[in-house]
Design a protein around this motif. Structure first.
Motif, PDB file in Angstrom:
ATOM      1  N   UNK A   1       0.840  -1.224   0.000  1.00 53.65           N
ATOM      2  CA  UNK A   1       0.000   0.000   0.000  1.00 53.65           C
ATOM      3  C   UNK A   1       0.859   1.251   0.000  1.00 53.65           C
ATOM      4  N   UNK A   2       1.947   1.215   0.794  1.00 51.95           N
ATOM      5  CA  UNK A   2       2.843   2.372   0.843  1.00 51.95           C
ATOM      6  C   UNK A   2       3.523   2.576  -0.501  1.00 51.95           C
ATOM      7  N   UNK A   3       3.898   1.473  -1.153  1.00 52.77           N
ATOM      8  CA  UNK A   3       4.529   1.589  -2.474  1.00 52.77           C
ATOM      9  C   UNK A   3       3.579   2.212  -3.487  1.00 52.77           C
ATOM     10  N   UNK A   4       2.307   1.802  -3.434  1.00 53.74           N
ATOM     11  CA  UNK A   4       1.309   2.388  -4.343  1.00 53.74           C
ATOM     12  C   UNK A   4       1.162   3.886  -4.117  1.00 53.74           C
ATOM     13  N   UNK A   5       1.113   4.257  -2.833  1.00 52.28           N
ATOM     14  CA  UNK A   5       0.983   5.690  -2.513  1.00 52.28           C
ATOM     15  C   UNK A   5       2.204   6.459  -3.015  1.00 52.28           C
ATOM     16  N   UNK A   6       3.366   5.876  -2.852  1.00 52.77           N
ATOM     17  CA  UNK A   6       4.609   6.530  -3.310  1.00 52.77           C
ATOM     18  C   UNK A   6       4.607   6.693  -4.819  1.00 52.77           C
ATOM     19  N   UNK A   7       4.200   5.625  -5.532  1.00 52.53           N
ATOM     20  CA  UNK A   7       4.152   5.690  -6.999  1.00 52.53           C
ATOM     21  C   UNK A   7       3.152   6.755  -7.467  1.00 52.53           C
ATOM     22  N   UNK A   8       2.004   6.773  -6.799  1.00 58.02           N
ATOM     23  CA  UNK A   8       0.988   7.786  -7.179  1.00 58.02           C
ATOM     24  C   UNK A   8       1.524   9.199  -6.931  1.00 58.02           C
ATOM     25  N   UNK A   9       2.186   9.378  -5.811  1.00 62.36           N
ATOM     26  CA  UNK A   9       2.753  10.705  -5.479  1.00 62.36           C
ATOM     27  C   UNK A   9       3.776  11.124  -6.519  1.00 62.36           C
ATOM     28  N   UNK A  10       4.626  10.120  -6.912  1.00 57.05           N
ATOM     29  CA  UNK A  10       5.652  10.427  -7.917  1.00 57.05           C
ATOM     30  C   UNK A  10       5.005  10.825  -9.245  1.00 57.05           C
ATOM     31  N   UNK A  11       3.958  10.068  -9.613  1.00 58.28           N
ATOM     32  CA  UNK A  11       3.259  10.382 -10.869  1.00 58.28           C
ATOM     33  C   UNK A  11       2.644  11.776 -10.819  1.00 58.28           C
ATOM     34  N   UNK A  12       2.030  12.097  -9.672  1.00 56.72           N
ATOM     35  CA  UNK A  12       1.406  13.428  -9.521  1.00 56.72           C
ATOM     36  C   UNK A  12       2.464  14.521  -9.627  1.00 56.72           C
ATOM     37  N   UNK A  13       3.609  14.282  -8.950  1.00 57.20           N
ATOM     38  CA  UNK A  13       4.686  15.269  -9.005  1.00 57.20           C
ATOM     39  C   UNK A  13       5.212  15.435 -10.425  1.00 57.20           C
ATOM     40  N   UNK A  14       5.336  14.310 -11.135  1.00 57.00           N
ATOM     41  CA  UNK A  14       5.811  14.395 -12.524  1.00 57.00           C
ATOM     42  C   UNK A  14       4.822  15.168 -13.404  1.00 57.00           C
ATOM     43  N   UNK A  15       3.524  14.895 -13.173  1.00 61.18           N
ATOM     44  CA  UNK A  15       2.506  15.621 -13.940  1.00 61.18           C
ATOM     45  C   UNK A  15       2.544  17.114 -13.632  1.00 61.18           C
TER      46      UNK A  15
END
Length: 255
Positions: free
Chosen positions: A4-18
């Motif tokens: 779950x933490x990995x998913x949140x991290x990936x989503x955060x990274x994607x949001x930051x990249x966007x």
């Protein structure tokens, strides 16, 4: 839990990249618009400077002062072509450009006025009018029971001048009028003296002289009675008239 933490991290990274991509696009867009705006502004400046050159060229060709208003109107029209949607910095810039335009126009205006004054200077060798030169004015104090010695105010103005030699002007008796204008632009005339021509035009004067002119340099002096409440300290204008024509002018500093 770790997944779950990995998913949140990936989503955060994607949001930051966007977000980074979004701001990058906007940055380059703003940079491009700024470059276009700068180029557009420089072109408008060149147009204004070109119009100023044309205006000043037209200004130099004007022969009379009455066309000054037409010239100023042209300058205002040129400045008003600036795009009203420019940002505040650009507005300030153009305001300074407009001020510079007005300063140059004012300088040209003064030059034309000076040229006009020079062209109006009477040359006795080429005109049939009298010319008054060497105009000299001096304050006079009259000491009496009314005016004590410690009174600094002058009661009269002694005006002397020379009617210049002119072989074209007819000799004979000439009536000369002295007009004294105080710093408040009031004509000093103790008894409200004036002369009127056939057209009903009135000339208010301060003193007059009857002079016999024989086409030679003729010295003339006259005393002007001053009015106490119209005699402030400052610069006075002394005008000399022959009939209704001004033949000379000077100033007197009352300190």
């Amino acid at each position: 839990m770790a997944i779950k933490k990995n998913k949140i991290t990936k989503i955060s990274i994607i949001i930051l990249m966007l977000l980074l991509l979004f701001f990058s696009v906007n940055y380059f867009k703003v940079k491009f618009e700024y470059a276009a705006f700068k180029k557009h502004s420089e072109l408008e400046i060149q147009v204004l400077e070109s119009q100023l050159g044309e205006i000043l060229h037209k200004y130099d060709s004007l022969g009379i002062v009455e066309k000054n208003q037409q010239l100023l109107s042209l300058a205002v029209d040129s400045v008003s072509q600036v795009n009203s949607n420019l940002v505040n910095d650009s507005v300030v810039f153009y305001a300074k450009k407009a001020q510079a335009l007005n300063a140059k126009i004012a300088a040209k205006n003064q030059a034309i006025l000076n040229k006009s004054n020079n062209s109006n200077t009477l040359n006795p060798a080429s005109t049939n009018r009298l010319v008054a030169i060497n105009i000299n004015s001096k304050g006079v104090k009259i000491y009496s029971n009314i005016y004590k010695q410690n009174n600094s105010q002058i009661q009269q103005l002694r005006v002397c001048y020379t009617l210049q030699k002119n072989e074209i002007v007819k000799s004979g008796d000439k009536t000369l009028y002295i007009q004294v204008v105080n710093p408040k632009n009031q004509i000093i005339s103790k008894d409200n003296l004036f002369v009127e021509n056939e057209s009903g035009v009135k000339l208010q004067y301060s003193a007059l002289s009857e002079v016999n002119y024989n086409r030679t340099d003729t010295d003339v002096c006259a005393y002007v009675d001053l009015v106490q409440n119209k005699t402030p300290k400052g610069k006075y204008i002394i005008n000399i008239y022959n009939e209704f024509t001004k033949i000379g002018s000077s100033t007197f500093d009352y300190k």
